[in-house]
Design an enzyme around this catalytic site. Structure first.
Site, PDB file in Angstrom:
ATOM      1  N   GLY A 138      -5.055  -6.228 -36.363  1.00 62.23           N
ATOM      2  CA  GLY A 138      -5.844  -6.796 -37.558  1.00 62.23           C
ATOM      3  C   GLY A 138      -6.876  -6.064 -37.791  1.00 62.23           C
ATOM      4  N   ASP A 139      -7.562  -5.611 -36.863  1.00 59.96           N
ATOM      5  CA  ASP A 139      -8.999  -4.718 -36.851  1.00 59.96           C
ATOM      6  C   ASP A 139      -8.346  -3.265 -37.427  1.00 59.96           C
ATOM      7  OD1 ASP A 139     -11.113  -5.925 -35.746  1.00 59.96           O
ATOM      8  OD2 ASP A 139      -9.951  -6.100 -33.841  1.00 59.96           O
ATOM      9  N   SER A 140      -7.130  -2.924 -37.031  1.00 58.34           N
ATOM     10  CA  SER A 140      -6.793  -1.173 -37.312  1.00 58.34           C
ATOM     11  C   SER A 140      -6.525  -1.536 -38.874  1.00 58.34           C
ATOM     12  CB  SER A 140      -5.500  -0.941 -36.521  1.00 58.34           C
ATOM     13  OG  SER A 140      -5.795  -1.109 -35.128  1.00 58.34           O
TER      14      SER A 140
END
Lengths: 402, 402
Positions: B173-175
């Protein structure tokens, strides 16, 4: 053609894409205002046959094809290829995901395209890339995810389950490659304003996945450590896990900073744990993760998901239930931000779309129209390219356009 | 400062990021040649304490922090904030992922930054976004993945396992949010060359995940269908699954087009299946997926992974084993393309990095240097901003810079 909104308004990109990766790249660019001319073969992009349909129209396509113009062209006909060249003359970029070399075989190699449009940015998206021993191998998202190292880790720890590692539920290797392709195209266009010629981008699904595997390569390279699947935990941060509730559901809690951990200890009535030598910092908590997770699960099991999440939210600890689409649609945050939005699709009727990411505050993108029928814009686009009605009639009768 | 290579050479971006999302956005921009000034607090980005370390230096950081310049600044000191303003005057964009509003509380709101640099592009990355009822809630990648609908689907079908849905093994989700932020920044910079002012981007982890959930929202919106987890299969395409081998490993086969399916039927010695009324097209194969997968598994169980994959490759059918990092490193394709590359890190020694995505054929990005020590570039950058050695000594003694 309607004037598009968003930071990429005025940028025109030709898509010769099918299925997911290149079409997704084009969708995110279209969402930000780019004018996408999508070339579709007679019968359309085969992704239109995936998943549910209404009156023969793909429901997913409503979102996957939105904000694009569809031109139906037979690229096996020399006249179809000639039309692509005419269109390319007015395009800033091209994105494609045929098998490597196939576009050149059709008579549309990079050299041919640049003879028409010298500063054209060209993005090739493929499973393994345009070079190397595996260049000609076929691949799908599933394969790119596996070869990039993601699929192996999407699993429970070794010995915990006899079932295979799962997919993420979407072809995420395709989406990630699509995002990299979109980033590459816009970067190359920005580079062009700074003196570069048109650049060529080579995006491989497997490469795109490998690029975001965090410390996996450096840790193996330096220490020989093979990262293993860890199920619902994070191998480098604790506590962060899925915890069971009274009614047998799962909730996610991320309490993996000293500050959050202290709040969590207070919430579950065990404030002394924040000073416990086993749990003093993230590194120690990772070492003693199983013990710590059992203590937290002891608390969550005594509460329903609703109770536990309300108290976690009140304590400002990152937490959530595991959202299905029903939860996404019911979420007031998504509605507030237009990330779940009602659209009226002329082909399938009223439905829901995801909104535009990123939100551009001063120049927001929009859902200008839903995924068009195959060739819905053939006449409009070809007329603007100087191909008159009589000529289009001839080409249509000859099966060159649709 | 070395002259950087890649399409974004000459673009300067300030990063006030920590952990994964904003730093990952800055990394992909740095990989493409942007000059990233990363502001780190005394002690450094807390992500440096995640995972393995050598001599106190994070191994993941070698890749996560590469190609950036690190400036150590105490933003709680007014003089630290004043230095950020001086630096912003020479930057094209800023990317940050503090909690929404926190940068403004530090005296670095959008208005303040634009007073210094009117055309600054500003990208805010957060869990839920800069607006709406959940704006102030804390979130990590794990939460964004769950709220965006990904985590629910990363699971076996209901009833098949008592274990929770798994993570993908990385904070994806961060990437993904980082990739959208990078795309937004470059799009806004391109828009600026076309007459836009500096734009403001609002990237939420949950939004970023929801945006790539394929037909999930349209199918629920139009038909009320709730997409359920399907384990290792694709709910819209067949055959595509993980199949067991003789020695009890898993291999992935994607034979989900009529052409590939016919090749697969021939390979497994059942050419008649391609004409079987149960399996005539993708829609029928999806309906009869379990039967079909059992037939294919009957073949794979009689072969070792090596044998089966050699024959699948020969037949040009998308297939692979489930790669661990050992397989990625041994793969000749990744080596050929520089996607697995040897680097010599002055802090931790020789190791491996992922290469640059996308590959830009005429202007390739590079690993110019590995993740720097905290504040490695403070003096160089502050000197260039006109802060002389005596002044830097005073600021260092006062704990403003490091």
């Amino acid at each position: 053609m309607t004037q598009r909104k968003g930071p990429l308004a005025g940028v025109r990109i030709l898509e010769i894409g099918h299925f997911i990766a290149a079409p997704f790249a084009a969708r995110v660019l279209a969402d930000l205002g780019a004018d996408i001319l999508k070339i579709e073969p007679p019968g359309g992009d085969p992704v239109r046959t995936w998943g549910a349909a209404v009156d023969g129209h793909s429901v997913w396509w409503s979102q996957h094809g939105r904000n694009k113009r569809s031109i139906c062209l037979n690229l096996k006909a020399p006249e179809g290829v000639a039309i692509v060249k005419r269109l390319v003359a007015d395009c800033d970029a091209l994105v494609e995901n045929l098998r490597p070399g196939q576009l050149a075989k059709l008579g549309l190699g990079d050299d041919v395209l640049r003879a028409v449009r010298p500063d054209l940015v060209i993005a090739h998206v493929s499973g393994y890339g345009m070079s190397g021993p595996a260049r000609d191998r076929a691949a799908f998202g599933v394969i790119g995810e596996a070869v990039g190292g993601l699929r192996y880790l999407t699993d429970h720890p070794p010995g915990k389950s006899d079932l295979p590692p799962v997919r993420t539920g979407v072809s995420i290797g395709d989406s990630i490659a699509g995002l990299y392709a979109a980033l590459g195209i816009v970067s190359a266009l920005l580079g062009r304003t700074r003196g570069n010629d048109g650049l060529t981008l080579d995006v491989a699904l497997a490469d795109a996945v490998l690029s975001l595997m965090e410390g996996m390569l450096p840790e193996y390279g330096r220490l020989g450590t093979v990262r293993r699947p860890t199920g619902s935990t994070i191998p480098t941060a604790a506590p962060s896990n899925a915890y069971p509730t009274k009614e047998g559901r799962w909730i996610l809690i991320g309490g993996n900073s000293n500050n959050l951990f202290a709040k969590l200890c207070a919430l579950i009535g065990r404030p002394e744990l924040a000073q416990d030598p086993r749990f003093l910092d993230n590194r120690l908590r990772v070492q003693n993760m199983d013990e710590l997770d059992e203590i937290i699960a002891g608390w969550t099991r005594r509460h329903t998901a609703g109770e536990a999440l309300a108290r976690l939210e009140e304590a400002d600890i990152p937490s959530s239930s595991v959202y299905s689409v029903e939860d996404c649609v019911a979420d007031p945050q998504f509605r507030y931000r237009g990330m779940v939005r009602d659209v009226d699709d002329p082909l399938i009727g009223p439905t829901l779309h995801a909104g535009i990411v990123p939100e551009v505050v001063e120049a927001p993108g929009e859902v200008a129209w839903t995924g068009p029928a195959v060739g819905a814009h053939t006449d409009e686009v070809l007329a603007a390219a100087g191909i008159d009605a009589a000529e289009r009639e001839r080409l249509r009768a000859a099966g060159v356009i649709g």
